[in-house]
Motif scaffolding. Sequence first.
Motif, PDB file in Angstrom:
ATOM      1  N   CYS A   1       0.879  -1.281  -0.057  1.00  0.00           N
ATOM      2  CA  CYS A   1       0.242  -0.279   0.067  1.00  0.00           C
ATOM      3  C   CYS A   1       0.927   0.902   0.146  1.00  0.00           C
TER       4      CYS A   1
ATOM      5  N   ASP B   1      -3.231   2.757   4.957  1.00  0.00           N
ATOM      6  CA  ASP B   1      -3.748   1.916   4.482  1.00  0.00           C
ATOM      7  C   ASP B   1      -2.808   0.863   4.947  1.00  0.00           C
ATOM      8  N   SER B   2      -1.465   0.513   4.871  1.00  0.00           N
ATOM      9  CA  SER B   2      -0.840  -0.534   5.226  1.00  0.00           C
ATOM     10  C   SER B   2      -0.767  -1.532   6.520  1.00  0.00           C
TER      11      SER B   2
ATOM     12  N   ASP C   1      -3.923  -3.381   5.477  1.00  0.00           N
ATOM     13  CA  ASP C   1      -3.514  -5.006   4.859  1.00  0.00           C
ATOM     14  C   ASP C   1      -2.596  -5.382   5.999  1.00  0.00           C
TER      15      ASP C   1
END
Length: 326
Positions: free
Chosen positions: A216, A221-222, A225
């Motif tokens: 990402c 967002d990572s 994820d």
Amino acid sequence: MKVTQKDIAKKLGVSTSLVSRVLSGRAEEIGIRSEIIKEVESLAKKMNYVPSLAALSLKGKKSATIGVVVYDFYDPFFTKVIGELQKVANDENFSILLVGLTNRSVSEQSLRPLYKHNVDGIIIVGSYGNMSWLSDFKEIPIARIGHGEDGELKLSASVDENLAMNSIRSHLLEQKVSKVVFARRNTSIHSRRETAFLNSFTGERFAQAYSLNSLCENDMDSGVDLAEIILKKGDLPDAVVCASDVIAMSIIKRFAQAGIRVPHDILITGFDDISTSACFMPSITSYRQSVDIAVRKAFYAVAKGQGNGHFDCEGELVIRTSSVRS
């Protein structure tokens, strides 16, 4: 790249010395016609020509201004660095000229303020990246706060990731942790921290230690994820060591949505100790970098000519609720 007097002379079909005399204000002394002067000045303005820093230095024009090139304004850790730089500059009666890159990409547009203004030195805030632009500023000292040495740098100062991971390792061993995951995003600095993690955590005292890498584009967002990957595996590790505080926050939030409690069910640590780490729920254990030391070393190297080479700065692990067994 930077426009030179030679570029202007070539376009006009005149000598470089003529252009030099016009732009230095000495054209009328040797009888250069007014229309030629106007033509040179007009083209110089159109081409965004600015005098070289070397020429200004030869004239003894010091500005008491340091250029600060920030690789990523969206990184909350850099806010601490910029704030500390401003404080030191104020104490020393200096100003800072702030320049930012877009997606860590160097362009003439992003660096234009450095060409337009006479700065006494440059401090880069951020690790690695394209350094080819430094060749335009050979006449002034350049330092970096972050990883990545270069022949053009007078000094670089950065956190010692190995010491950081050893501190986190010792703390998690005290918490009787056996299975550990390192959570990172696909960046050079996170890769460096991953190497330090694997060097520190791979051993007989841990039943499992491995790394997960998200593709990402940002840490928030990572974190989501990486949390999804851990949840899908089913077998929760005892702890997750995160490459940044933002990744840690995002993982904690996603775990909470899945009914997994931190630190009751799993321990979490972050990195950088950004301002929101202490007030997050739960508060996040994080490795605090020695920003003040790194900033002062970089500032005095470029502003006062004091110090050179590379410095590893030892930080400290700030232990909070997220990594202490309840």
